[in-house]
Design a protein around this motif. Structure first.
Motif, PDB file in Angstrom:
ATOM      1  N   THR A   1       6.352  28.826  -2.478  1.00  0.00           N
ATOM      2  CA  THR A   1       5.636  29.237  -3.683  1.00  0.00           C
ATOM      3  C   THR A   1       5.997  28.384  -4.895  1.00  0.00           C
ATOM      4  OG1 THR A   1       7.342  30.882  -4.180  1.00  0.00           O
ATOM      5  CG2 THR A   1       5.406  31.634  -2.938  1.00  0.00           C
ATOM      6  N   GLN A   2       7.170  27.772  -4.895  1.00  0.00           N
ATOM      7  CA  GLN A   2       7.604  26.992  -6.057  1.00  0.00           C
ATOM      8  C   GLN A   2       7.056  25.572  -6.009  1.00  0.00           C
ATOM      9  OE1 GLN A   2      11.887  27.186  -6.270  1.00  0.00           O
ATOM     10  NE2 GLN A   2      11.784  28.873  -7.720  1.00  0.00           N
ATOM     11  N   THR A   3       6.434  25.171  -7.100  1.00  0.00           N
ATOM     12  CA  THR A   3       5.968  23.790  -7.209  1.00  0.00           C
ATOM     13  C   THR A   3       7.085  22.925  -7.800  1.00  0.00           C
ATOM     14  OG1 THR A   3       5.031  24.248  -9.382  1.00  0.00           O
ATOM     15  CG2 THR A   3       3.537  24.399  -7.492  1.00  0.00           C
ATOM     16  N   ILE A   4       6.865  21.664  -7.773  1.00  0.00           N
ATOM     17  CA  ILE A   4       7.842  20.700  -8.269  1.00  0.00           C
ATOM     18  C   ILE A   4       7.820  20.710  -9.800  1.00  0.00           C
ATOM     19  CG2 ILE A   4       8.383  18.243  -8.340  1.00  0.00           C
ATOM     20  CD1 ILE A   4       7.182  18.125  -5.464  1.00  0.00           C
ATOM     21  N   LYS A   5       9.001  20.698 -10.387  1.00  0.00           N
ATOM     22  CA  LYS A   5       9.158  20.746 -11.842  1.00  0.00           C
ATOM     23  C   LYS A   5       9.911  19.501 -12.325  1.00  0.00           C
ATOM     24  CE  LYS A   5       7.953  25.232 -12.342  1.00  0.00           C
ATOM     25  NZ  LYS A   5       6.605  25.356 -11.945  1.00  0.00           N
ATOM     26  N   PRO A   6       9.841  19.213 -13.638  1.00  0.00           N
ATOM     27  CA  PRO A   6      10.628  18.102 -14.175  1.00  0.00           C
ATOM     28  C   PRO A   6      12.114  18.256 -13.846  1.00  0.00           C
ATOM     29  CG  PRO A   6       9.050  18.848 -15.801  1.00  0.00           C
ATOM     30  CD  PRO A   6       8.987  19.826 -14.656  1.00  0.00           C
ATOM     31  N   ASP A   7      12.764  17.150 -13.583  1.00  0.00           N
ATOM     32  CA  ASP A   7      14.184  17.038 -13.240  1.00  0.00           C
ATOM     33  C   ASP A   7      14.505  17.385 -11.791  1.00  0.00           C
ATOM     34  OD1 ASP A   7      15.234  16.077 -15.745  1.00  0.00           O
ATOM     35  OD2 ASP A   7      14.940  18.092 -16.544  1.00  0.00           O
ATOM     36  N   ASP A   8      13.538  17.875 -10.998  1.00  0.00           N
ATOM     37  CA  ASP A   8      13.792  18.073  -9.571  1.00  0.00           C
ATOM     38  C   ASP A   8      13.955  16.699  -8.917  1.00  0.00           C
ATOM     39  OD1 ASP A   8      13.487  20.796  -9.890  1.00  0.00           O
ATOM     40  OD2 ASP A   8      11.497  20.891  -8.988  1.00  0.00           O
ATOM     41  N   LEU A   9      14.729  16.660  -7.846  1.00  0.00           N
ATOM     42  CA  LEU A   9      14.879  15.427  -7.081  1.00  0.00           C
ATOM     43  C   LEU A   9      14.002  15.552  -5.840  1.00  0.00           C
ATOM     44  CD1 LEU A   9      16.310  12.695  -6.848  1.00  0.00           C
ATOM     45  CD2 LEU A   9      18.080  13.839  -5.508  1.00  0.00           C
ATOM     46  N   VAL A  10      13.009  14.685  -5.739  1.00  0.00           N
ATOM     47  CA  VAL A  10      12.016  14.764  -4.677  1.00  0.00           C
ATOM     48  C   VAL A  10      12.221  13.599  -3.708  1.00  0.00           C
ATOM     49  CG1 VAL A  10       9.546  14.678  -4.167  1.00  0.00           C
ATOM     50  CG2 VAL A  10      10.348  15.897  -6.185  1.00  0.00           C
ATOM     51  N   THR A  11      12.301  13.918  -2.425  1.00  0.00           N
ATOM     52  CA  THR A  11      12.287  12.894  -1.388  1.00  0.00           C
ATOM     53  C   THR A  11      10.866  12.858  -0.861  1.00  0.00           C
ATOM     54  OG1 THR A  11      14.584  13.404  -0.835  1.00  0.00           O
ATOM     55  CG2 THR A  11      13.328  12.137   0.782  1.00  0.00           C
ATOM     56  N   MET A  12      10.260  11.667  -0.903  1.00  0.00           N
ATOM     57  CA  MET A  12       8.843  11.581  -0.562  1.00  0.00           C
ATOM     58  C   MET A  12       8.509  10.238   0.068  1.00  0.00           C
ATOM     59  SD  MET A  12       7.268  11.204  -4.362  1.00  0.00           S
ATOM     60  CE  MET A  12       6.311   9.736  -4.621  1.00  0.00           C
ATOM     61  N   ARG A  13       7.317  10.217   0.666  1.00  0.00           N
ATOM     62  CA  ARG A  13       6.734   8.989   1.201  1.00  0.00           C
ATOM     63  C   ARG A  13       5.299   8.939   0.713  1.00  0.00           C
ATOM     64  NH1 ARG A  13       8.710   6.418   5.644  1.00  0.00           N
ATOM     65  NH2 ARG A  13       6.695   6.230   6.647  1.00  0.00           N
TER      66      ARG A  13
END
Length: 181
Positions: free
Chosen positions: A82-94
């Motif tokens: 339910t939680q979306t990505i917010k500023p300061d989160d660390l995202v691992t992505m491709r």
């Protein structure tokens, strides 16, 4: 002696004038800026029309209009998170980048897996705002006009001037910033 003092006073008053400001040789009318704005509006309208034609032809996907001017659809949606990505989160992505003809510009393997501190690191504008629309374990395909991609400048490598982009973005992991969340 009086003549010397009198001469010194005259020189003092004459030299007290400040420097006279220089006047501009050429007056700018702002016409170049107005022409540039008009050109950019026309370019954006053309690119949006191309994107709309792609959306109309693609009956297999349900496109969503992003708040930044991009369009996207989910390849894989995470219904449990339910939680979306917010500023300061660390995202691992491709992600991969394609042109609107589906020709690969940069593939997943070429870019690799990256870690992105949301709103603290540089990504092109469309990708920066689109990451915040997704959740962990989601993949979406985004269509960006060139103004949300690399714009007039390009990337000095494979992406040229004013190239609209298609990006396939996969969020692998999200580490929430413990101070804000």
């Amino acid at each position: 002696m009086k003549k010397v003092i009198y001469l010194a006073l005259i020189l003092c008053f004459i030299s007290c004038d400040g420097p006279e400001p220089r006047r501009p040789i050429e007056v700018k009318t702002g016409s170049y800026i107005k022409q540039s704005i008009k050109r950019n509006k026309l370019l954006l309208a053309e690119e949006e029309a191309i994107i709309q034609r792609i959306i109309e032809k693609d009956t297999a996907h349900n496109y969503i209009s992003g708040t930044n001017g991009a369009w996207y659809f989910y390849n894989k949606k995470n219904q449990e998170q339910t939680q979306t990505i917010k500023p300061d989160d660390l995202v691992t992505m491709r992600y991969s980048l394609l042109d609107l003809n589906n020709d690969t510009i940069y593939g997943f393997n070429e870019i690799g897996t990256i870690q992105y501190k949301v709103d603290k690191q540089e990504l092109f504008l469309g990708l920066r705002t689109s990451v915040k629309l997704l959740k962990e374990n989601e993949t979406a395909t985004f269509l960006f006009p060139s103004s949300l991609g690399y714009g007039y400048h390009g990337d000095d490598n494979k992406i040229g001037t004013n190239i609209p982009l298609k990006a396939v973005v996969s969020i692998l992991k999200v580490e929430k910033d413990s101070i804000l969340n």
